[in-house]
Design a protein around this motif. Structure first.
Motif, PDB file in Angstrom:
ATOM      1  N   PHE A  49       0.824  -1.204   0.000  1.00  0.00           N
ATOM      2  CA  PHE A  49       0.000   0.000   0.000  1.00  0.00           C
ATOM      3  C   PHE A  49       0.861   1.258   0.000  1.00  0.00           C
ATOM      4  CE2 PHE A  49       0.751   1.610   4.258  1.00  0.00           C
ATOM      5  CZ  PHE A  49       1.141   0.496   4.983  1.00  0.00           C
ATOM      6  N   SER A  53       9.553   7.366   0.176  1.00  0.00           N
ATOM      7  CA  SER A  53      10.021   8.486  -0.644  1.00  0.00           C
ATOM      8  C   SER A  53      11.397   8.212  -1.219  1.00  0.00           C
ATOM      9  CB  SER A  53      10.042   9.769   0.185  1.00  0.00           C
ATOM     10  OG  SER A  53      10.919   9.655   1.286  1.00  0.00           O
TER      11      SER A  53
ATOM     12  N   ARG B 212      21.912   4.366  10.643  1.00  0.00           N
ATOM     13  CA  ARG B 212      20.678   3.954   9.998  1.00  0.00           C
ATOM     14  C   ARG B 212      20.095   2.702  10.646  1.00  0.00           C
ATOM     15  NH1 ARG B 212      20.683   3.313   3.591  1.00  0.00           N
ATOM     16  NH2 ARG B 212      20.815   1.096   4.106  1.00  0.00           N
ATOM     17  N   GLU B 223       6.904  -0.723  16.703  1.00  0.00           N
ATOM     18  CA  GLU B 223       5.856  -1.572  16.123  1.00  0.00           C
ATOM     19  C   GLU B 223       5.397  -2.613  17.144  1.00  0.00           C
ATOM     20  OE1 GLU B 223       5.274  -3.974  11.876  1.00  0.00           O
ATOM     21  OE2 GLU B 223       7.139  -2.944  12.353  1.00  0.00           O
ATOM     22  N   ASP B 237       0.620  -0.805  10.501  1.00  0.00           N
ATOM     23  CA  ASP B 237       1.327  -0.824   9.215  1.00  0.00           C
ATOM     24  C   ASP B 237       1.459   0.580   8.656  1.00  0.00           C
ATOM     25  OD1 ASP B 237       0.147  -4.014   7.853  1.00  0.00           O
ATOM     26  OD2 ASP B 237       1.849  -3.495   9.134  1.00  0.00           O
ATOM     27  N   GLU B 238       0.347   1.300   8.634  1.00  0.00           N
ATOM     28  CA  GLU B 238       0.380   2.651   8.075  1.00  0.00           C
ATOM     29  C   GLU B 238       1.186   3.597   8.965  1.00  0.00           C
ATOM     30  OE1 GLU B 238      -3.535   4.106   7.204  1.00  0.00           O
ATOM     31  OE2 GLU B 238      -3.680   2.894   5.388  1.00  0.00           O
ATOM     32  N   THR B 240       3.662   2.939  11.031  1.00  0.00           N
ATOM     33  CA  THR B 240       5.106   2.709  10.973  1.00  0.00           C
ATOM     34  C   THR B 240       5.683   3.195   9.641  1.00  0.00           C
ATOM     35  OG1 THR B 240       4.704   0.424  10.325  1.00  0.00           O
ATOM     36  CG2 THR B 240       5.208   0.819  12.627  1.00  0.00           C
ATOM     37  N   GLN B 241       4.870   3.160   8.600  1.00  0.00           N
ATOM     38  CA  GLN B 241       5.304   3.730   7.325  1.00  0.00           C
ATOM     39  C   GLN B 241       5.559   5.224   7.483  1.00  0.00           C
ATOM     40  OE1 GLN B 241       5.707   1.962   4.216  1.00  0.00           O
ATOM     41  NE2 GLN B 241       6.791   3.874   3.856  1.00  0.00           N
ATOM     42  N   ASP B 244       8.656   5.816   9.651  1.00  0.00           N
ATOM     43  CA  ASP B 244       9.914   5.595   8.937  1.00  0.00           C
ATOM     44  C   ASP B 244      10.312   6.847   8.159  1.00  0.00           C
ATOM     45  OD1 ASP B 244      11.239   4.281   6.123  1.00  0.00           O
ATOM     46  OD2 ASP B 244      11.974   3.526   8.043  1.00  0.00           O
ATOM     47  N   GLU B 245       9.338   7.456   7.491  1.00  0.00           N
ATOM     48  CA  GLU B 245       9.625   8.681   6.737  1.00  0.00           C
ATOM     49  C   GLU B 245      10.063   9.807   7.681  1.00  0.00           C
ATOM     50  OE1 GLU B 245       9.595   9.305   3.479  1.00  0.00           O
ATOM     51  OE2 GLU B 245       8.820   7.357   2.799  1.00  0.00           O
ATOM     52  N   MET B 248      13.554   9.212   9.048  1.00  0.00           N
ATOM     53  CA  MET B 248      14.604   9.498   8.061  1.00  0.00           C
ATOM     54  C   MET B 248      14.799  11.002   7.914  1.00  0.00           C
ATOM     55  SD  MET B 248      16.358   7.033   7.020  1.00  0.00           S
ATOM     56  CE  MET B 248      17.228   7.900   5.723  1.00  0.00           C
ATOM     57  N   GLY B 330       8.620  13.452   1.486  1.00  0.00           N
ATOM     58  CA  GLY B 330       8.435  12.745   2.752  1.00  0.00           C
ATOM     59  C   GLY B 330       7.227  13.232   3.533  1.00  0.00           C
ATOM     60  N   LEU B 333       4.014  11.955   2.176  1.00  0.00           N
ATOM     61  CA  LEU B 333       3.786  10.548   2.520  1.00  0.00           C
ATOM     62  C   LEU B 333       3.359  10.409   3.975  1.00  0.00           C
ATOM     63  CD1 LEU B 333       5.425  10.076  -0.184  1.00  0.00           C
ATOM     64  CD2 LEU B 333       6.099   7.931   0.867  1.00  0.00           C
ATOM     65  N   TYR B 337      -0.374   8.714   5.588  1.00  0.00           N
ATOM     66  CA  TYR B 337      -0.525   7.564   6.470  1.00  0.00           C
ATOM     67  C   TYR B 337      -0.934   7.935   7.888  1.00  0.00           C
ATOM     68  CZ  TYR B 337       2.062   5.478   2.607  1.00  0.00           C
ATOM     69  OH  TYR B 337       2.467   5.082   1.375  1.00  0.00           O
TER      70      TYR B 337
END
Lengths: 98, 361
Positions: A49, A53, B212, B223, B237-238, B240-241, B244-245, B248, B330, B333, B337
């Motif tokens: 889904f 980036s 990293r 998580e 799931d969303e 943690t996405q 992550d962005e 970073m 970023g 995104l 989420y």
């Protein structure tokens, strides 16, 4: 996430594409595909889904600096919507399969 | 062209000044009036801040003096000022706007009616009022474009209190408003203040001089902690996405001091990966997650703080990210989420919020 070479110039990426580690794995596989002078790349992403980036930036660099033609087939509407919001559907030749 | 305008200023003292204006009519004339009004307030704030003598009462009086020269004989201006101090109290001056709605921590909705009629070119005196913010979960300041919009069988004012009580974010209230009303000509502006929940964190980690790999490990632990709280897998799931962005961003910009332009060049030249791995890292990143009750729902709140200099959020959001830009997506995104993303003024604290359902509920 796991990646398979499903055809010449084609990678299928199963599972969710989530992290910077996934980006590294994808980049390594793509390098293997286009490293032999292939300028056509098809990415099949049936389940994820999301697309980090870092992956998006790398694909844009491939297309617009390295002249790699990219096609993308995706299976999750949320990813389609994300790419639409980023105005990248045309850029990556995105097709939604479901 | 819009006859509504607003301004939110963070003062040197840490206090906040909010101004909302609704100029009479529509089109160019109303737009000029509202822009002139906000320009006046911005000028006064800048002046007072330079001289370190901000005074709410003086600001309002000077604005009224300016309005006496700005407004035509038959012209009126509805506006409101709210000055939020650090002690949990606020000073207000409201001129002809709909009542401010306050939702209490106890779930109640009360109206704070203004004490002044709309501003005209004859307005000289005014009456301020104190607003005690301590028992409040939130405040809503709005123009009449929100309250007077037509719904089926009435106007939105009749259901505004209910929708305010059932929502937490401005985006949610806006969505409900658009669902309930037909498109209309009047400009619609609202400013919603919501008190951030304060549940005890269930996850806290500080990464000192991270690499990293440390980010990936922290993300896995987060998580697992979210699973431990019973959050649904789909929400995790969303979230943690998004995390992550945001991690970073904190790592690249806050710890490695890689700016956007440098990142663009690194990607173009194929040196981004090596720069991430090899550049000497410094600084730290702190993650704090809590699960909060927001009405009948659960709000997952993650604060990511880095030790960097921060960034200009407004300038970043205003940039046009074309296909020749290989970085800069970023934040888009993260917003995809989560239900809300906010930053502190400096830009080195990110607040990620997501409503989650709990497994089994």
């Amino acid at each position: 996430m796991n990646i398979e070479r499903s055809a010449a110039g084609e990678l299928t990426i199963h599972g969710n594409i989530k992290s910077i580690d996934d980006y590294t794995a994808i980049k390594n596989q793509i390098t293997g595909v286009i490293g032999t002078g292939n300028h056509d790349l098809t990415l099949r992403i049936p389940e994820s889904f999301s697309l980090p980036s870092s992956v998006i930036g790398y694909l844009l660099k491939l297309k617009n600096r390295d002249n790699v033609r990219i096609r993308m087939t995706i299976g999750d509407r949320r990813l389609h919507e994300l790419l639409s919001d980023l105005n990248l559907l045309g850029e990556f030749g995105v097709t939604l399969t479901s | 062209m819009c006859g509504d305008a607003y301004m939110i200023r963070h003062l040197q003292s840490g206090e906040i000044l909010i101004f909302l204006v609704d100029a009479m009519g529509a089109g160019l004339s109303a737009s000029l009036t509202s822009v002139s009004a906000t320009s006046c307030i911005n000028f006064l704030v800048d002046l007072y801040e330079r001289e370190q003598r901000f005074d709410f009462g003086r600001l309002v009086s000077c604005f009224l003096a300016h309005s006496r020269t700005l407004l035509l004989d038959d012209e009126v201006l509805s506006c409101g000022f709210l000055h939020i101090g650090g002690s949990g109290t606020g000073s207000g001056a409201f001129f002809g706007l709909p009542p401010v709605l306050a939702n209490g921590l106890d779930g109640s909705i009360t109206k704070i009616c203004g004490c002044n009629p709309p501003v005209t070119n004859l307005t000289e005196s005014w009456q301020g009022q104190q607003v005690d913010l301590r028992p409040l979960a939130g405040l809503l300041l709005c123009s009449d474009g929100l309250t007077d919009a037509e719904t089926t069988g009435g106007i939105y004012r009749e259901r505004l209190g209910h929708d305010l009580a059932e929502t937490f974010l401005a985006e949610e209230l806006g969505h409900r408003f658009r669902q309930a009303t037909a498109p209309h000509d009047d400009d619609t502006t609202f400013i919603r203040l919501s008190r951030l929940p304060a549940a005890a964190p269930f996850f806290t980690v500080t990464l000192a001089e991270p690499c990293r790999g440390d980010l990936a490990l922290a993300l896995r632990h987060l998580e697992q902690a979210c699973h431990g709280q019973g959050c649904s897998s789909a929400a995790i799931d969303e979230f943690t996405q998004a995390t992550d962005e945001a991690l970073m961003n904190a790592f690249e910009h806050g710890c490695l001091a890689i700016g956007g332009e440098e990142k663009q060049v690194l990607i173009e030249n194929g040196r981004y990966d090596s720069a991430i791995e090899q550049r000497a890292t410094g600084g730290r990143i702190r993650l704090t997650a809590s699960l909060n009750k927001a009405g009948d729902r659960h709000l997952l709140l993650l604060v990511i703080e880095d030790s960097g200099h921060g960034f200009d959020l407004r300038r970043t959001l205003a940039r046009d990210i074309g296909v020749q830009r290989f970085q800069g997506r970023g934040i888009t995104l993260i917003r995809s989420y989560t239900d809300h993303l906010a930053y502190n003024t400096q830009g080195n604290q990110a607040y990620l919020m997501k409503f989650v359902s709990l497994e089994g509920s």
